[in-house]
Each structure stands twice: as structure tokens, then as C-alpha cells.
Scaffold this motif. Structure first.
Motif, PDB file in Angstrom:
ATOM      1  N   VAL A 157       0.857  -1.190   0.000  1.00 35.39           N
ATOM      2  CA  VAL A 157       0.000   0.000   0.000  1.00 35.39           C
ATOM      3  C   VAL A 157       0.890   1.236   0.000  1.00 35.39           C
ATOM      4  O   VAL A 157       1.819   1.346   0.806  1.00 35.39           O
ATOM      5  CB  VAL A 157      -0.928   0.011   1.233  1.00 35.39           C
ATOM      6  N   LEU A 158       0.601   2.169  -0.896  1.00 34.22           N
ATOM      7  CA  LEU A 158       1.361   3.406  -0.998  1.00 34.22           C
ATOM      8  C   LEU A 158       0.666   4.509  -0.207  1.00 34.22           C
ATOM      9  O   LEU A 158      -0.539   4.716  -0.329  1.00 34.22           O
ATOM     10  CB  LEU A 158       1.488   3.825  -2.463  1.00 34.22           C
ATOM     11  N   SER A 159       1.435   5.219   0.612  1.00 32.77           N
ATOM     12  CA  SER A 159       0.915   6.361   1.360  1.00 32.77           C
ATOM     13  C   SER A 159       2.018   7.411   1.465  1.00 32.77           C
ATOM     14  O   SER A 159       3.159   7.171   1.045  1.00 32.77           O
ATOM     15  CB  SER A 159       0.433   5.937   2.750  1.00 32.77           C
ATOM     16  N   PHE A 160       1.678   8.564   2.038  1.00 27.75           N
ATOM     17  CA  PHE A 160       2.638   9.662   2.101  1.00 27.75           C
ATOM     18  C   PHE A 160       2.588  10.338   3.465  1.00 27.75           C
ATOM     19  O   PHE A 160       1.550  10.346   4.138  1.00 27.75           O
ATOM     20  CB  PHE A 160       2.343  10.695   1.005  1.00 27.75           C
ATOM     21  N   ILE A 161       3.713  10.906   3.862  1.00 20.63           N
ATOM     22  CA  ILE A 161       3.824  11.630   5.124  1.00 20.63           C
ATOM     23  C   ILE A 161       4.311  13.043   4.834  1.00 20.63           C
ATOM     24  O   ILE A 161       5.323  13.245   4.148  1.00 20.63           O
ATOM     25  CB  ILE A 161       4.791  10.920   6.087  1.00 20.63           C
ATOM     26  N   SER A 242      -6.611  12.661  -2.565  1.00 14.19           N
ATOM     27  CA  SER A 242      -7.930  12.089  -2.828  1.00 14.19           C
ATOM     28  C   SER A 242      -7.844  10.631  -3.273  1.00 14.19           C
ATOM     29  O   SER A 242      -8.856   9.927  -3.284  1.00 14.19           O
ATOM     30  CB  SER A 242      -8.661  12.920  -3.893  1.00 14.19           C
ATOM     31  N   TYR A 243      -6.640  10.187  -3.637  1.00 15.92           N
ATOM     32  CA  TYR A 243      -6.458   8.803  -4.082  1.00 15.92           C
ATOM     33  C   TYR A 243      -5.604   7.972  -3.123  1.00 15.92           C
ATOM     34  O   TYR A 243      -5.745   6.750  -3.074  1.00 15.92           O
ATOM     35  CB  TYR A 243      -5.794   8.781  -5.459  1.00 15.92           C
ATOM     36  N   TYR A 244      -4.704   8.619  -2.388  1.00 20.89           N
ATOM     37  CA  TYR A 244      -3.783   7.900  -1.508  1.00 20.89           C
ATOM     38  C   TYR A 244      -3.822   8.507  -0.109  1.00 20.89           C
ATOM     39  O   TYR A 244      -4.028   9.716   0.033  1.00 20.89           O
ATOM     40  CB  TYR A 244      -2.344   7.969  -2.047  1.00 20.89           C
ATOM     41  N   PRO A 245      -3.615   7.685   0.932  1.00 17.39           N
ATOM     42  CA  PRO A 245      -3.567   8.238   2.297  1.00 17.39           C
ATOM     43  C   PRO A 245      -2.385   9.197   2.453  1.00 17.39           C
ATOM     44  O   PRO A 245      -1.259   8.872   2.076  1.00 17.39           O
ATOM     45  CB  PRO A 245      -3.376   6.988   3.173  1.00 17.39           C
ATOM     46  N   VAL A 246      -2.660  10.379   2.979  1.00 16.81           N
ATOM     47  CA  VAL A 246      -1.618  11.357   3.279  1.00 16.81           C
ATOM     48  C   VAL A 246      -1.767  11.751   4.741  1.00 16.81           C
ATOM     49  O   VAL A 246      -2.824  12.208   5.158  1.00 16.81           O
ATOM     50  CB  VAL A 246      -1.718  12.605   2.384  1.00 16.81           C
ATOM     51  N   LEU A 247      -0.696  11.565   5.515  1.00 14.24           N
ATOM     52  CA  LEU A 247      -0.704  11.899   6.929  1.00 14.24           C
ATOM     53  C   LEU A 247       0.202  13.104   7.183  1.00 14.24           C
ATOM     54  O   LEU A 247       1.275  13.214   6.592  1.00 14.24           O
ATOM     55  CB  LEU A 247      -0.222  10.711   7.773  1.00 14.24           C
ATOM     56  N   PHE A 248      -0.266  13.981   8.054  1.00 14.54           N
ATOM     57  CA  PHE A 248       0.521  15.150   8.433  1.00 14.54           C
ATOM     58  C   PHE A 248       0.997  14.977   9.865  1.00 14.54           C
ATOM     59  O   PHE A 248       0.215  14.631  10.751  1.00 14.54           O
ATOM     60  CB  PHE A 248      -0.330  16.419   8.310  1.00 14.54           C
ATOM     61  N   ILE A 249       2.297  15.179  10.097  1.00 15.24           N
ATOM     62  CA  ILE A 249       2.843  15.068  11.447  1.00 15.24           C
ATOM     63  C   ILE A 249       2.597  16.383  12.174  1.00 15.24           C
ATOM     64  O   ILE A 249       3.195  17.407  11.835  1.00 15.24           O
ATOM     65  CB  ILE A 249       4.351  14.748  11.428  1.00 15.24           C
ATOM     66  N   ASP A 250       1.713  16.345  13.158  1.00 17.93           N
ATOM     67  CA  ASP A 250       1.379  17.546  13.909  1.00 17.93           C
ATOM     68  C   ASP A 250       2.618  18.066  14.644  1.00 17.93           C
ATOM     69  O   ASP A 250       3.246  17.318  15.405  1.00 17.93           O
ATOM     70  CB  ASP A 250       0.274  17.225  14.917  1.00 17.93           C
ATOM     71  N   PRO A 251       3.003  19.334  14.437  1.00 12.08           N
ATOM     72  CA  PRO A 251       4.224  19.859  15.059  1.00 12.08           C
ATOM     73  C   PRO A 251       4.189  19.855  16.584  1.00 12.08           C
ATOM     74  O   PRO A 251       5.224  19.734  17.228  1.00 12.08           O
ATOM     75  CB  PRO A 251       4.299  21.296  14.524  1.00 12.08           C
ATOM     76  N   GLU A 252       2.996  19.992  17.170  1.00 11.31           N
ATOM     77  CA  GLU A 252       2.892  20.060  18.627  1.00 11.31           C
ATOM     78  C   GLU A 252       2.881  18.671  19.257  1.00 11.31           C
ATOM     79  O   GLU A 252       3.633  18.381  20.173  1.00 11.31           O
ATOM     80  CB  GLU A 252       1.645  20.840  19.020  1.00 11.31           C
ATOM     81  N   LYS A 255       2.253  13.606  16.361  1.00 13.53           N
ATOM     82  CA  LYS A 255       1.479  12.437  15.978  1.00 13.53           C
ATOM     83  C   LYS A 255       0.889  12.639  14.582  1.00 13.53           C
ATOM     84  O   LYS A 255       0.539  13.761  14.208  1.00 13.53           O
ATOM     85  CB  LYS A 255       0.349  12.188  16.986  1.00 13.53           C
ATOM     86  N   PRO A 256       0.771  11.572  13.793  1.00 18.88           N
ATOM     87  CA  PRO A 256       0.211  11.700  12.443  1.00 18.88           C
ATOM     88  C   PRO A 256      -1.299  11.907  12.480  1.00 18.88           C
ATOM     89  O   PRO A 256      -2.010  11.231  13.221  1.00 18.88           O
ATOM     90  CB  PRO A 256       0.570  10.364  11.786  1.00 18.88           C
ATOM     91  N   VAL A 257      -1.770  12.841  11.699  1.00 18.11           N
ATOM     92  CA  VAL A 257      -3.203  13.102  11.559  1.00 18.11           C
ATOM     93  C   VAL A 257      -3.520  13.167  10.068  1.00 18.11           C
ATOM     94  O   VAL A 257      -2.650  13.479   9.256  1.00 18.11           O
ATOM     95  CB  VAL A 257      -3.607  14.416  12.255  1.00 18.11           C
ATOM     96  N   PRO A 258      -4.762  12.873   9.666  1.00 16.19           N
ATOM     97  CA  PRO A 258      -5.131  12.966   8.247  1.00 16.19           C
ATOM     98  C   PRO A 258      -4.888  14.363   7.693  1.00 16.19           C
ATOM     99  O   PRO A 258      -5.159  15.362   8.365  1.00 16.19           O
ATOM    100  CB  PRO A 258      -6.617  12.594   8.243  1.00 16.19           C
ATOM    101  N   GLU A 262      -6.806  23.183   5.233  1.00 18.96           N
ATOM    102  CA  GLU A 262      -7.246  24.250   6.119  1.00 18.96           C
ATOM    103  C   GLU A 262      -6.570  24.151   7.478  1.00 18.96           C
ATOM    104  O   GLU A 262      -6.120  25.159   8.039  1.00 18.96           O
ATOM    105  CB  GLU A 262      -8.767  24.196   6.300  1.00 18.96           C
ATOM    106  N   MET A 263      -6.494  22.941   8.026  1.00 18.17           N
ATOM    107  CA  MET A 263      -5.862  22.754   9.325  1.00 18.17           C
ATOM    108  C   MET A 263      -4.386  23.168   9.291  1.00 18.17           C
ATOM    109  O   MET A 263      -3.886  23.847  10.190  1.00 18.17           O
ATOM    110  CB  MET A 263      -5.974  21.300   9.764  1.00 18.17           C
ATOM    111  N   ILE A 264      -3.706  22.768   8.211  1.00 16.86           N
ATOM    112  CA  ILE A 264      -2.281  23.081   8.099  1.00 16.86           C
ATOM    113  C   ILE A 264      -2.068  24.573   7.899  1.00 16.86           C
ATOM    114  O   ILE A 264      -1.159  25.170   8.486  1.00 16.86           O
ATOM    115  CB  ILE A 264      -1.659  22.274   6.951  1.00 16.86           C
ATOM    116  N   SER A 265      -2.899  25.190   7.086  1.00 13.16           N
ATOM    117  CA  SER A 265      -2.766  26.631   6.854  1.00 13.16           C
ATOM    118  C   SER A 265      -2.923  27.408   8.148  1.00 13.16           C
ATOM    119  O   SER A 265      -2.142  28.314   8.451  1.00 13.16           O
ATOM    120  CB  SER A 265      -3.802  27.094   5.829  1.00 13.16           C
ATOM    121  N   ASN A 266      -3.935  27.051   8.932  1.00  9.47           N
ATOM    122  CA  ASN A 266      -4.133  27.713  10.219  1.00  9.47           C
ATOM    123  C   ASN A 266      -2.981  27.413  11.175  1.00  9.47           C
ATOM    124  O   ASN A 266      -2.544  28.275  11.940  1.00  9.47           O
ATOM    125  CB  ASN A 266      -5.456  27.274  10.847  1.00  9.47           C
TER     126      ASN A 266
END
Length: 294
Positions: A157-161, A242-252, A255-258, A262-266
């Protein structure tokens, strides 16, 4: 009752057998070719548990004589011939023609490998063979470039961080099986060789394989400046997520979050304000300390 006589097993090694080799190469050079399955005549070890000498490849224009193939091997040989023809056709193209035919040739090759791998699980002697040029498949195989090969029917399975680093983002590809990331230092077309399990995995799609190879080609990650992130999202990340799971590592929380634009921009605005405040406070502290010293 008499004591049974001791039975000694006579070694039966040194037999001629057919091994099946996944021939491949890696890199971005002009000689890069699609992976091809090649039957190879070899000689076994003393106990027939491996091939210790590789004699020659079996090709349509120069078949190996005096060998009887079972039904499983006959099917593999047919697939091998089709793969070689596909790879040669793609290999001989240049420029725009090669780009236009690349996806078609790669899809044909993927379909053929999907047929081949279940059959290869029935074969005792499977190897990976690194070849620098496709034309080298006409020569005697080099034993130094042969490695044992174990196939898996599972598809990765291909995903991205995505991670934020104060002034830029890093975008990293991850390939996993059953939730466990695969570890590998290099990647040929269509396959991933896992260093931990030493299993060979076939990628599930040409699109996923192309995307993975593109990310890996740039030092195994993409780097995006903070001020370019919106453009990166609009032109690339919005569609990919929209095609592959992408997780963002929350700086605070780290932990990885979807992924959410908008969340990242804020979050960037908030983190930028905090960093500016911290720098300003540190600068004021240093200035005050400097005056105190005088």
C-alpha cells in the motif's frame, strides 16, 4: 530381531535445472528497462538446494536444447517471451515516443507479472538478476549479480507523510504491507524488495509505481518552501490526497493526523506567530543581558 542396516543417502547434486530470474536495473540512465522474467539453465549444489552455476538464458531466438519443461514452466516461458518483446519495444523508443508508450508498456508488463508470480511460487529456483543493459540478457549470466528471490502474493500500500520544518515541508513516500513499512535502498520498475523480510512485492498499479519512483528520485523526498505550499496543494497534493492516504505530522503532538489543507494553513499561521514571538523575546533578552554586562 536384527539391527537395521545403516542407510546412507547418496548425494544427487550437480543436476541441470531451470531457474527463473527477475532481471532488472535501477536509476534514471538511458539504459533503464522494464523488469523481465528470464528462464536460465543452471547447475545445482551438492544437495540441490540452490543453483551454484548459471550457464545461459533461454531465449526464443536461442532456446535451450534437451530440456523438458513441465506445464507450469511452459506457461512461465510463454510469459517470459511476451515480457521480453514488451521490454524491447519500450527500450528501443526515444524522446516523446518513449513517454507516450511508457504507460502502455508498463501496464502490459504489470499484467504479465500478475500472471507469473503465482506460477513462480511453484518453482524451486527463483533469483533476482541485476543487468546493466537489456542486451546483456544475450550473454552468460554473471553469478555475482544473482540473488535469491522470494515472491509474495500480497500487494503493498502506498501512502505519504507530510512534515513541517519551520520554513519548509518535506513530503515522503511510504510503502507498507499489513501496516508494516517496507525498508529498501533502491527500487526498480514495478517491484519493491524489502530488506527486512527479503520478500519481493509487486506494486498494485502503474500509477502508484510511477508516483513512488518520482518521489524517490529526488533524494527520496520532496521539499516545499512554506511560501509555495498553497501552490503545491493546488497543483499536486489536493489530487494525490484524494487517491492515496496522506498523513501530516502535527508539530505540537508529533502524531500523524489525516491531511487537511485548512488545518495546516491555520497551523502555519499559529506556528509562525509563535516562532516570531520566541525570536523577538530571545533577541530582547540577549540585548538586555548585553547592556547589563557593560
Amino acid at each position: 530381531m536384527v539391527k537395521p542396516a545403516m542407510v546412507t543417502t547418496m548425494p544427487t547434486g550437480g543436476q541441470q535445472v531451470i531457474a527463473y530470474c527477475l532481471t532488472y536495473n535501477v536509476g534514471s540512465h538511458s539504459n533503464l528497462h522494464l523488469p523481465v522474467l528470464m528462464p536460465c539453465l543452471g547447475v545445482t549444489s551438492k544437495h540441490n538446494n540452490e543453483v551454484v552455476s548459471f550457464k545461459r538464458f533461454n531465449r526464443r531466438d536461442k532456446p535451450i536444447a534437451g530440456v523438458t519443461y513441465n506445464i507450469n514452466q511452459q506457461q512461465l516461458n510463454e510469459i517470459s517471451t511476451q515480457q521480453y518483446d514488451t521490454s524491447i519495444r519500450h527500450y528501443g523508443l526515444t524522446g516523446e515516443g518513449k513517454k507516450q508508450e511508457a504507460a502502455k508498456a508498463k501496464q502490459e508488463m504489470l499484467n504479465l507479472w500478475e500472471r507469473a508470480i503465482p506460477l513462480l511460487l511453484n518453482e524451486k529456483y527463483n533469483y533476482c538478476y541485476y543487468t546493466y543493459w537489456l542486451k546483456y540478457l544475450k550473454d552468460k549470466p554473471r553469478k555475482a549479480d544473482m540473488r535469491g528471490c522470494q515472491y509474495s502474493l500480497e500487494r503493498p500500500v502506498l501512502s505519504f507523510i507530510l512534515k513541517f520544518h519551520q520554513d519548509h515541508f518535506s513530503f515522503v513516500a511510504m510503502v507498507s504491507v499489513n501496516g508494516q513499512p517496507l525498508k529498501f535502498n533502491y527500487k526498480p520498475h514495478l517491484f519493491v524488495f524489502d530488506d527486512t523480510t527479503e520478500l519481493c512485492y509487486l506494486m498494485p498499479s502503474v500509477q502508484g509505481d510511477d508516483l513512488l519512483m518520482w518521489v524517490l528520485s529526488d533524494n527520496k523526498r520532496l521539499t516545499v518552501l512554506k511560501e509555495h505550499f498553497k501552490e503545491f496543494h493546488d497543483t499536486f497534493l489536493a489530487e494525490v490526497s484524494s487517491y492515496y492516504p496522506v498523513l501530516f505530522i502535527d508539530p505540537e503532538s508529533q502524531k500523524p493526523v489525516p491531511y487537511s489543507f485548512e488545518m495546516i494553513s491555520n497551523g502555519i499561521i499559529k506556528m509562525t506567530y509563535l516562532w516570531k514571538t520566541m525570536k523577538s523575546n530571545l533577541r530582547n533578552y540577549q540585548q538586555a543581558r548585553s547592556k547589563k554586562c557593560f
